[in-house]
Scaffold this motif. Structure first.
Motif, mmCIF file in Angstrom:
data_model
loop_
_atom_site.group_PDB
_atom_site.id
_atom_site.type_symbol
_atom_site.label_atom_id
_atom_site.label_comp_id
_atom_site.label_asym_id
_atom_site.label_seq_id
_atom_site.Cartn_x
_atom_site.Cartn_y
_atom_site.Cartn_z
ATOM 1 N N GLN A 37 31.753 39.707 34.074
ATOM 2 C CA GLN A 37 32.085 41.019 34.618
ATOM 3 C C GLN A 37 30.940 41.527 35.463
ATOM 4 O O GLN A 37 29.798 41.610 34.996
ATOM 5 C CB GLN A 37 32.367 42.035 33.508
ATOM 6 C CG GLN A 37 32.763 43.399 34.057
ATOM 7 C CD GLN A 37 32.687 44.517 33.045
ATOM 8 O OE1 GLN A 37 32.326 44.308 31.888
ATOM 9 N NE2 GLN A 37 33.055 45.714 33.461
ATOM 10 N N GLY A 40 32.240 46.048 40.789
ATOM 11 C CA GLY A 40 32.923 45.824 42.052
ATOM 12 C C GLY A 40 33.782 44.567 42.099
ATOM 13 O O GLY A 40 34.542 44.370 43.049
ATOM 14 N N HIS A 41 33.653 43.742 41.045
ATOM 15 C CA HIS A 41 34.430 42.489 41.017
ATOM 16 C C HIS A 41 35.369 42.404 39.829
ATOM 17 O O HIS A 41 36.206 41.517 39.769
ATOM 18 C CB HIS A 41 33.490 41.276 40.980
ATOM 19 C CG HIS A 41 32.731 41.081 42.245
ATOM 20 N ND1 HIS A 41 33.261 40.470 43.367
ATOM 21 C CD2 HIS A 41 31.460 41.426 42.577
ATOM 22 C CE1 HIS A 41 32.355 40.445 44.323
ATOM 23 N NE2 HIS A 41 31.257 41.017 43.882
ATOM 24 N N GLY A 42 35.247 43.280 38.890
ATOM 25 C CA GLY A 42 36.070 43.163 37.698
ATOM 26 C C GLY A 42 35.659 41.956 36.879
ATOM 27 O O GLY A 42 34.478 41.618 36.798
ATOM 28 N N LEU A 43 36.628 41.306 36.260
ATOM 29 C CA LEU A 43 36.355 40.099 35.474
ATOM 30 C C LEU A 43 36.819 38.878 36.271
ATOM 31 O O LEU A 43 37.948 38.845 36.752
ATOM 32 C CB LEU A 43 37.082 40.138 34.128
ATOM 33 C CG LEU A 43 36.558 41.157 33.126
ATOM 34 C CD1 LEU A 43 37.408 42.406 33.153
ATOM 35 C CD2 LEU A 43 36.560 40.559 31.727
ATOM 36 N N LEU A 45 37.149 34.592 36.303
ATOM 37 C CA LEU A 45 37.268 33.447 35.418
ATOM 38 C C LEU A 45 36.259 32.362 35.786
ATOM 39 O O LEU A 45 36.184 31.938 36.945
ATOM 40 C CB LEU A 45 38.696 32.891 35.492
ATOM 41 C CG LEU A 45 39.041 31.726 34.577
ATOM 42 C CD1 LEU A 45 38.909 32.122 33.108
ATOM 43 C CD2 LEU A 45 40.461 31.240 34.874
ATOM 44 N N PHE B 89 41.447 47.971 33.377
ATOM 45 C CA PHE B 89 41.611 46.808 34.245
ATOM 46 C C PHE B 89 43.082 46.434 34.341
ATOM 47 O O PHE B 89 43.769 46.323 33.328
ATOM 48 C CB PHE B 89 40.841 45.599 33.700
ATOM 49 C CG PHE B 89 39.350 45.730 33.789
ATOM 50 C CD1 PHE B 89 38.599 46.075 32.683
ATOM 51 C CD2 PHE B 89 38.689 45.494 34.986
ATOM 52 C CE1 PHE B 89 37.219 46.185 32.752
ATOM 53 C CE2 PHE B 89 37.305 45.595 35.075
ATOM 54 C CZ PHE B 89 36.573 45.945 33.945
ATOM 55 N N GLY B 104 41.729 42.949 38.353
ATOM 56 C CA GLY B 104 41.257 43.855 39.384
ATOM 57 C C GLY B 104 39.844 44.310 39.068
ATOM 58 O O GLY B 104 39.252 43.924 38.051
ATOM 59 N N GLN B 105 39.307 45.176 39.940
ATOM 60 C CA GLN B 105 37.913 45.592 39.812
ATOM 61 C C GLN B 105 37.699 46.620 38.713
ATOM 62 O O GLN B 105 36.574 46.848 38.280
ATOM 63 C CB GLN B 105 37.400 46.185 41.133
ATOM 64 C CG GLN B 105 37.555 45.280 42.338
ATOM 65 C CD GLN B 105 38.816 45.575 43.104
ATOM 66 O OE1 GLN B 105 39.899 45.678 42.535
ATOM 67 N NE2 GLN B 105 38.690 45.699 44.412
#
Lengths: 116, 113
Positions: A37, A40-43, A45, B89, B104-105
């Motif tokens: 995480q 600005g990118h979230g999660l 993989l 999220f 998403g962010q």
């Protein structure tokens, strides 16, 4: 109760060192995942596994590796840590479905890694 | 190329009012959409999901709406409570990719008492 445990919860390391983050689940789930995480990118993989001896690359796998020798564990290794790998890492497992049919991931509490 | 986008980094609402969190996606192959909630220093926890063959799913105070033609979904929380303050999220998956979620962010929701 079944759970998913990550260790260490916090780690500081130096550039170039090898680091391994542990993930252990007692759900007996076949599917396990590693995400990172970042603001600005979230999660995103990193790697995933659908069973023992199965491993697959995710969206951001460069610089990371995993191995799956048993159902319970999916350790994530950073072969040579870089500052760009400073992040919060989440392990997840799944073998359950919501009423909608969606495969639901259960996440660990996360491991915060700082690479200096 | 971000396949799942949450364009609002933050949202602030008053307790008791409605919170609406939005999410857009680009991949028409997505079959399921999920919402996760995350508190600081904890892992994300599953909140609610919807199949692409539905346009609405409701669970208590939480409702997710899906507009496939617009490739847009939203999460409604009514009424909002201070304990709902968290990062939300949006995530999507294709049925063929078991368990692989594209996130998403995130949107940080603050519910003010």
């Amino acid at each position: 109760d079944a759970e998913i445990t990550q260790s260490p919860r916090h780690k500081i390391t130096e550039t170039g060192r090898q680091v391994t983050l542990a993930c252990h689940q007692t759900w007996n789930h076949n599917n396990m995942f590693w995400y990172r995480q970042d603001l600005g990118h979230g999660l995103r993989l990193i790697h995933y596994s659908y069973g023992v001896h199965d491993t697959n690359k995710g969206e951001v796998s460069d610089g990371y590796s995993v191995s799956r020798s048993n159902t319970e564990d999916l350790p994530l290794t950073l072969e040579s840590a870089a500052s760009s790998q400073t992040s919060v890492y989440f392990c997840a497992s799944s073998d359950s479905w919501d009423v909608s049919g969606a495969n639901v991931l259960t996440f660990g509490a996360g491991s915060r890694l700082t690479v200096l | 190329d971000q396949q799942v986008k949450q364009n609002s980094p933050s949202l602030s609402v008053q307790e008791g009012r409605i919170s609406i969190l939005n999410c857009d996606y680009t991949n028409s192959m997505f079959d399921y959409f999920l919402w996760y909630k995350k508190y600081p220093a904890e892992g994300p926890t599953f909140l609610i999901s919807i199949s692409s063959i539905k346009d609405k799913n409701e669970d208590g105070r939480f409702t997710v709406f899906l507009n496939k033609s617009a490739k847009h979904l939203s999460l409604h929380i009514v009424p909002s409570q201070p304990g709902d303050s968290a990062v939300y999220f949006c995530a999507a998956s294709a049925a063929s990719n078991t368990g692989k979620l594209i996130f998403g962010q995130g949107t940080t929701l603050q519910v003010k008492p």
